[in-house]
Motif scaffolding. Structure first.
Motif, PDB file in Angstrom:
ATOM      1  N   LYS A 135     -24.480 -50.255 -40.612  1.00  0.00           N
ATOM      2  CA  LYS A 135     -23.894 -49.303 -40.346  1.00  0.00           C
ATOM      3  C   LYS A 135     -24.928 -48.885 -38.957  1.00  0.00           C
ATOM      4  O   LYS A 135     -25.130 -47.555 -38.885  1.00  0.00           O
ATOM      5  N   LEU A 136     -25.463 -49.524 -37.749  1.00  0.00           N
ATOM      6  CA  LEU A 136     -26.315 -49.413 -36.614  1.00  0.00           C
ATOM      7  C   LEU A 136     -25.227 -48.758 -35.740  1.00  0.00           C
ATOM      8  O   LEU A 136     -25.985 -47.955 -34.722  1.00  0.00           O
ATOM      9  N   SER A 193     -19.766 -57.230 -36.829  1.00  0.00           N
ATOM     10  CA  SER A 193     -19.780 -57.306 -38.057  1.00  0.00           C
ATOM     11  C   SER A 193     -20.218 -57.268 -39.080  1.00  0.00           C
ATOM     12  O   SER A 193     -20.469 -55.989 -39.703  1.00  0.00           O
ATOM     13  N   ILE A 194     -21.568 -57.568 -39.060  1.00  0.00           N
ATOM     14  CA  ILE A 194     -22.459 -57.261 -39.566  1.00  0.00           C
ATOM     15  C   ILE A 194     -23.333 -55.916 -38.981  1.00  0.00           C
ATOM     16  O   ILE A 194     -23.891 -55.261 -40.219  1.00  0.00           O
TER      17      ILE A 194
END
Length: 246
Positions: A244-245, A237-238
């Motif tokens: 936004k990777l 999620s991170i």
């Protein structure tokens, strides 16, 4: 060999940096100042090494108020022979360069050294301005310097390597890491520094051409979030939603 070393003071790296409500004035209350490391560790020490090798004198010059005398005395304790202080608060790089150039123009210095930058503003402006005002060659970011008669050979930091250049004296050179090894003042140096001359000089007239509008501090660092080793969902999620990777 007559060498001038330009020294400046900077807040200790542990100091808390803040500005007044206008954003233009640095709040100095509670700030501990140190001799700018690039000026001290590399420019000043290399100048003293050259004096020890070739003879001559090392002069130190600083633009600032009487509150700077402690850091100037440190330069004398390390090995400078005499110090000069232009009694004025520096307002920008051009002001500092103008004051030092006015002092040095008729002193016949063979070499002028200074650190590549101060660690507070990181401007790297004084050296080039000073050389232009004195009509001298300027070599920047030198991490090695040798003198042979009236010739100076310097290794300059460039992208991906080192540039080796040679020029005639007099010249202005900014010193980078590697130019010399830091020296710690010993007790004799500290005691001798109290007897060495520190001359206070009046500034020359100056009209600013640049105005500081505002200083803006960088955003505060975010706190570290610890993720359990087996919490893969949170890690994904991170990476996906926050960073936004993918």
């Amino acid at each position: 060999m007559k060498i001038l070393v330009c020294i400046s003071k900077t807040p200790d790296t542990t100091s808390k940096i803040s500005f007044d409500s206008s954003g233009k004035k640095f709040i100095e209350e509670g700030i501990q100042y140190i001799l700018n490391p690039y000026d001290e560790w590399y420019a000043l020490v290399r100048a003293i090494e050259l004096k020890e090798q070739l003879g001559g004198e090392v002069h130190a010059i600083h633009v600032g108020s009487g509150s700077s005398d402690m850091v100037i005395r440190k330069a004398l304790a390390i090995g400078a022979d005499i110090a000069f202080r232009i009694d004025a608060e520096p307002i920008d790089s051009q002001f500092t360069s103008t004051q030092i150039a006015a002092f040095a123009k008729d002193k016949s210095y063979d070499l002028i050294l200074l650190g590549k930058e101060t660690i507070d503003y990181n401007g790297s402006e004084v050296g080039s301005m000073l050389a232009a005002m004195l009509d001298m060659t300027y070599l920047s970011y030198a991490n090695k310097l040798e003198l042979d008669g009236q010739k100076a050979t310097a290794h300059l930091e460039v992208e991906g390597g080192v540039e080796v250049v040679e020029t005639n004296l007099p010249c202005v050179i900014s010193a980078a890491k590697g130019m010399a090894e830091q020296r710690i003042p010993n007790m004799k140096g500290i005691m001798d520094a109290k007897k060495k001359p520190l001359e206070v000089l009046s500034p020359v007239p100056y009209t600013p051409t640049v105005e500081y509008i505002q200083f803006i501090l960088p955003p505060s660092k975010t706190q570290v979030e610890m993720i359990a080793a087996d919490d893969i969902d949170r890690l994904v999620s991170i990476l996906k939603d926050d960073l936004k990777l993918f």
